[in-house]
Write a protein that holds these residues in place. Structure first.
Motif, PDB file in Angstrom:
ATOM      1  N   TYR A   1       0.817  -1.220   0.000  1.00  0.00           N
ATOM      2  CA  TYR A   1       0.000   0.000   0.000  1.00  0.00           C
ATOM      3  C   TYR A   1       0.848   1.266   0.000  1.00  0.00           C
ATOM      4  O   TYR A   1       0.361   2.342   0.280  1.00  0.00           O
ATOM      5  N   GLU A   2       2.130   1.138  -0.333  1.00  0.00           N
ATOM      6  CA  GLU A   2       2.965   2.329  -0.495  1.00  0.00           C
ATOM      7  C   GLU A   2       2.793   2.940  -1.880  1.00  0.00           C
ATOM      8  O   GLU A   2       3.194   4.074  -2.128  1.00  0.00           O
ATOM      9  N   GLN A   3       2.256   2.172  -2.820  1.00  0.00           N
ATOM     10  CA  GLN A   3       2.015   2.652  -4.170  1.00  0.00           C
ATOM     11  C   GLN A   3       0.716   2.014  -4.674  1.00  0.00           C
ATOM     12  O   GLN A   3       0.321   0.954  -4.207  1.00  0.00           O
ATOM     13  N   GLY A   4       0.064   2.680  -5.605  1.00  0.00           N
ATOM     14  CA  GLY A   4      -1.177   2.139  -6.159  1.00  0.00           C
ATOM     15  C   GLY A   4      -0.927   1.487  -7.506  1.00  0.00           C
ATOM     16  O   GLY A   4      -0.226   2.052  -8.349  1.00  0.00           O
ATOM     17  N   THR A   5      -1.505   0.307  -7.730  1.00  0.00           N
ATOM     18  CA  THR A   5      -1.248  -0.439  -8.964  1.00  0.00           C
ATOM     19  C   THR A   5      -2.328  -0.236 -10.024  1.00  0.00           C
ATOM     20  O   THR A   5      -2.194  -0.738 -11.138  1.00  0.00           O
ATOM     21  N   TRP A   6      -3.415   0.465  -9.689  1.00  0.00           N
ATOM     22  CA  TRP A   6      -4.458   0.737 -10.681  1.00  0.00           C
ATOM     23  C   TRP A   6      -4.045   1.982 -11.458  1.00  0.00           C
ATOM     24  O   TRP A   6      -4.640   3.057 -11.355  1.00  0.00           O
TER      25      TRP A   6
END
Length: 332
Positions: free
Chosen positions: A92-97
């Motif tokens: 949850y440190e970066q968004g993959t969408w």
């Protein structure tokens, strides 16, 4: 680059926007990943609604896991990573969408070029959780029995597959006959329908055998009934509580039979486990995907622009498989 962003907590279609953002500068130990595929998970929607264990600052990128290829690297990143397919760890440190994502290299694990990227994109959360649930709490041996609730979930499918590979048998509790048929097709050894006679049905299905481990995402009565068929010293592990109810278990069961109750959250493992262990487990799972031993049903894939349709499909209660975003070359 395009990115789905959460602007407030609420219902997904109301609080998520597709925005075009400028490409961030890479830190020395960052990489830019061009995404290939990213699944939609129940935990993502808990995050969106503000009832998950991670609380974002707004606007926040969304999406926990996925796979892509390394397009650019920071100055301190091994050049061998450039062009490699990588799994983005669900920290949850970066968004993959998003079309492209900047990711610290510590949050990546290289993956096989031979495997289906849709299947690889889903190993970050469910297969890793299933693997750890089956290996951390009791020493399972071939021929042992485990029980699980909501066995027709994506998690249930991975638990059945990994148990089979280890020679472990599964007793699977489901709510509907259609779900029972699905679990049979996945290779579940015994299936029982949740109802008023659940305890008796479990005992009949086991035929005198005892469970070594119970895995639960429902809470309440079903897990309590399964736990009554545990061996002395057996373990119950809760990794979600769909009903919001604590497992219904008499205290004496824990005292006199030495049972144990555990909670599991994958993020805690990712935060605390040695990097070598994390990489080893994910690469093992990636190899199982590549050789066809591990997969999950996919119901539908959507381009990022159709995110509201993807949300609607993913939130249906009777889906036949996972919903994913797929990023084709012309989408980047």
């Amino acid at each position: 680059m395009r990115q789905l962003q959460l602007i407030a907590h609420g219902e997904p279609s109301d609080v998520i926007e597709l925005n075009t953002v400028s490409e961030p500068a890479l830190g020395q130990e960052d990489v830019l990943v061009s995404m290939e595929a990213a699944p939609l998970n129940p935990s993502d929607f808990l995050f969106v609604r503000g009832i998950y264990g991670v609380r974002p600052a707004f606007p926040s990128p969304v999406g926990a896991e996925g796979v892509g290829r390394v397009a650019k690297i920071g100055s301190k990143v091994d050049v061998a990573l450039r062009g490699r397919r990588v799994l983005v760890l669900p920290t949850y440190e970066q968004g993959t969408w998003a079309d492209q994502v900047v990711v610290p290299v510590r949050n990546l694990v290289p993956m096989s070029d031979e495997a289906d990227p849709l299947q690889l994109s889903m190993i970050g959360i469910n297969p890793a959780t299933a693997y750890l649930l089956l290996s951390r709490y009791v020493s399972l041996m071939p021929g042992d029995w485990i029980g699980q609730t909501a066995a027709n979930s994506a998690m249930g499918q991975y638990i059945i597959a990994l148990a089979k590979l280890a020679g472990v048998k599964t007793l699977n509790v489901v709510r509907r006959e259609e779900a029972a048929e699905q679990v049979r097709q996945w290779g579940g050894d015994r299936i029982v329908l949740q109802g008023d006679n659940l305890l008796k049905d479990i005992e009949v299905a086991l035929g005198g055998s005892k469970l070594s481990l119970v895995l639960d995402i429902v809470g309440g009565t079903p897990v309590g009934e399964l736990a009554k068929s545990l061996k002395t010293g057996g373990a119950i592990v809760c990794y979600a509580i769909q009903s919001g109810q604590f497992p219904a278990m008499p205290p004496g069961e824990f005292i006199y039979r030495g049972l144990s109750l555990h909670g599991f959250w994958l993020i805690n493992w990712i935060r605390n486990a040695p990097r070598a262990e994390i990489q080893d487990i994910y690469q093992k799972l990636g190899d199982l995907v590549a050789d066809g031993s591990l997969s999950a049903a996919v119901e539908h894939v959507y381009p990022l622009a159709q995110f509201k349709k993807a949300f609607e499909q993913s939130l249906k209660s009777n889906r036949g498989g996972k919903v994913l975003f797929k990023f084709a070359a012309h989408d980047l």
